[in-house]
Design an enzyme around this catalytic site. Structure first.
Site, PDB file in Angstrom:
ATOM      1  N   CYS B 245       0.866  -1.179   0.000  1.00 12.44           N
ATOM      2  CA  CYS B 245       0.000   0.000   0.000  1.00 12.44           C
ATOM      3  C   CYS B 245       0.902   1.228   0.000  1.00 12.44           C
ATOM      4  CB  CYS B 245      -0.965  -0.017   1.169  1.00 12.44           C
ATOM      5  SG  CYS B 245      -0.196  -0.171   2.783  1.00 12.44           S
ATOM      6  N   ARG B 250      -2.119  -0.776   5.413  1.00 14.01           N
ATOM      7  CA  ARG B 250      -3.349  -1.331   4.842  1.00 14.01           C
ATOM      8  C   ARG B 250      -3.099  -2.720   4.259  1.00 14.01           C
ATOM      9  NH1 ARG B 250      -4.892   3.852   1.232  1.00 14.01           N
ATOM     10  NH2 ARG B 250      -2.632   4.073   1.328  1.00 14.01           N
TER      11      ARG B 250
END
Lengths: 146, 287
Positions: B245, B250
């Site tokens: 990410c 994430r």
């Protein structure tokens, strides 16, 4: 920091003496005072133009022109758990609304780190800076139009 | 949402429900760990007995861009009163995004007794369960972690370069605007700490939050997850997959989903992610 709006400078001075937990307590108190943008300014669904694109907390910002030539700033934060965004919205609403536009336009993003601490995550920092960008951009636009 | 055991996950025991947590609040073998993106959340109220692990203050090296080492991890576990026999249960905001990030870091040190509370803070709050501002203190423990193992679930840039050159699957879990490079090139906005926008060539775009039910933050069922990652994106459980990410936070959520909920055998998280790739000289980028 002499050019900062007085309330903002006062908060930064207070926080400079606070430890990590005191800082959190102070900021949570700000977040507790958050209220959504008034319906006379905007209602859902909010316009994309007011959306802070870098804010994971789904923040929206509005600038209301006041008769004295200054602006009042309004906010919505769609994430109920977005406490930092809510507290930052209240800080800006209370310290920048009604202040001279030149002063608002020149608030540096550094103040976010003075307030939230240097260990602010990149995403959170970007989001809070995005909210400030909307406010300072609105002040600059108003200045240019004058 | 159906019970965790009925959702068809490869490793259902890695998740616990809010009911389970409520029943174990006083269990000395359980340590609840709250890990949030928003650092104001824990002090504003947390599950009784939960400690906070902050990814900046607790999980990162204070100087280098890296995670804490063995010594730091030993100290952290001692501070929060955890032994190797303690089952740690992570929960947090944003669909457990940061909780799975902390979970991933704990796995670098092989703390196997680890679970995630399905739904995280959002579900606990929605159910009107108790939150407290009391910060617990636990007796310090002695914890002797193995050296951090970066070989199994973590990927570095040179490995990603080879992975990409070999046409092995990459999953970009950022937003579509970040994937396309549009977001980092919007006028009037800083470049989000990167000089170039776009994605690693060949990477599939699967925003991380697609794995969660937005209404309560719980994970989607295995069938729903297979529909996204296997049927739609063509990934296979035996694939060698790297997720990334912006800084690896994430993508740790996607790593968790692929590894524990769908049973993929080899998934690594590239924590250098776009803030490294988008600033690197000469690496391939696609828009």
């Amino acid at each position: 920091m002499t050019d900062l709006p007085p309330k903002l400078k006062e908060l930064i001075d207070d926080l400079s003496l606070a430890d990590r937990s005191e800082r959190a307590e102070i900021l949570i108190e700000y977040a507790d005072r958050f209220h959504d943008v008034e319906p006379r300014i905007a209602t859902r669904p909010f316009p994309e133009a007011n959306h802070v694109t870098r804010c994971e907390s789904e923040a929206y910002v509005w600038a209301e022109d006041l008769p004295d030539g200054t602006q009042k700033y309004h906010f919505a934060v769609e994430n109920p758990q977005g406490l930092s965004a809510k507290s930052w919205a209240v800080i800006m609403a209370e310290s920048l609304s009604g202040r001279p536009l030149e002063e608002v336009a020149n608030v540096p993003t550094d103040v976010i780190f003075n307030i939230y601490g240097k260990d602010l995550s990149m995403g959170k920092g970007q989001g809070l800076m995005g909210m400030l960008d909307h406010v300072t951009s609105a002040a600059r636009r108003k200045l240019r139009a004058a | 949402m159906t019970a965790i055991a009925e959702r068809g996950y490869a490793t259902p025991e890695v998740l616990v429900s809010t009911d389970w947590v409520a029943e174990h609040l006083n269990d000395p073998n359980i340590r609840l760990i709250e890990s949030n993106e928003d650092t104001l959340l824990y002090p504003s109220g947390h599950i009784p007995g939960a400690v906070q692990v902050d990814w900046v203050a607790d999980l990162n090296d204070p100087v280098r861009r890296d995670y804490l080492g063995k010594e730091g991890f030993d100290k952290l576990m001692s501070k929060i009163g955890v032994t190797k026999d303690t089952t740690v249960v992570f929960y947090g905001d944003k669909n457990n995004w940061w909780a799975t990030y902390a979970f991933w870091v704990f796995q670098l040190f092989d703390h196997k007794n680890a679970k995630v509370m399905d739904g995280g803070r959002l579900k606990w709050e929605q159910e009107g369960r108790t939150l407290t501002r009391d910060v617990p203190a636990y007796p310090a423990t002695h914890y002797d972690a193995p050296r951090r193992d970066d070989t199994k679930i973590r990927a570095f840039k040179e490995q990603v370069l080879k992975h990409q050159a070999d046409n092995k699957p990459l999953v970009d879990v950022r937003s579509p605007a970040e994937y396309s490079g549009e977001k980092t090139h919007m006028p009037e906005y800083p470049q989000e700490g990167v000089l170039r926008g776009g994605h690693i060539p060949g990477a599939r775009s699967v925003p991380w939050a697609r794995a969660a039910n937005p209404e309560d933050g719980t994970f989607k069922s295995a069938d729903e997850l297979k529909a996204i990652y296997e049927q739609e994106q063509g990934l296979k459980p035996k694939d060698d997959v790297i997720a990334y990410c912006r800084i690896g936070e994430r993508s740790s959520h996607t790593w968790f989903v692929l590894t524990y909920l769908l049973g993929f055998e080899k998934v690594r998280n590239y924590d250098g992610s776009w803030t490294e790739w988008g600033n690197s000289v000469g690496v391939p980028i696609e828009k």
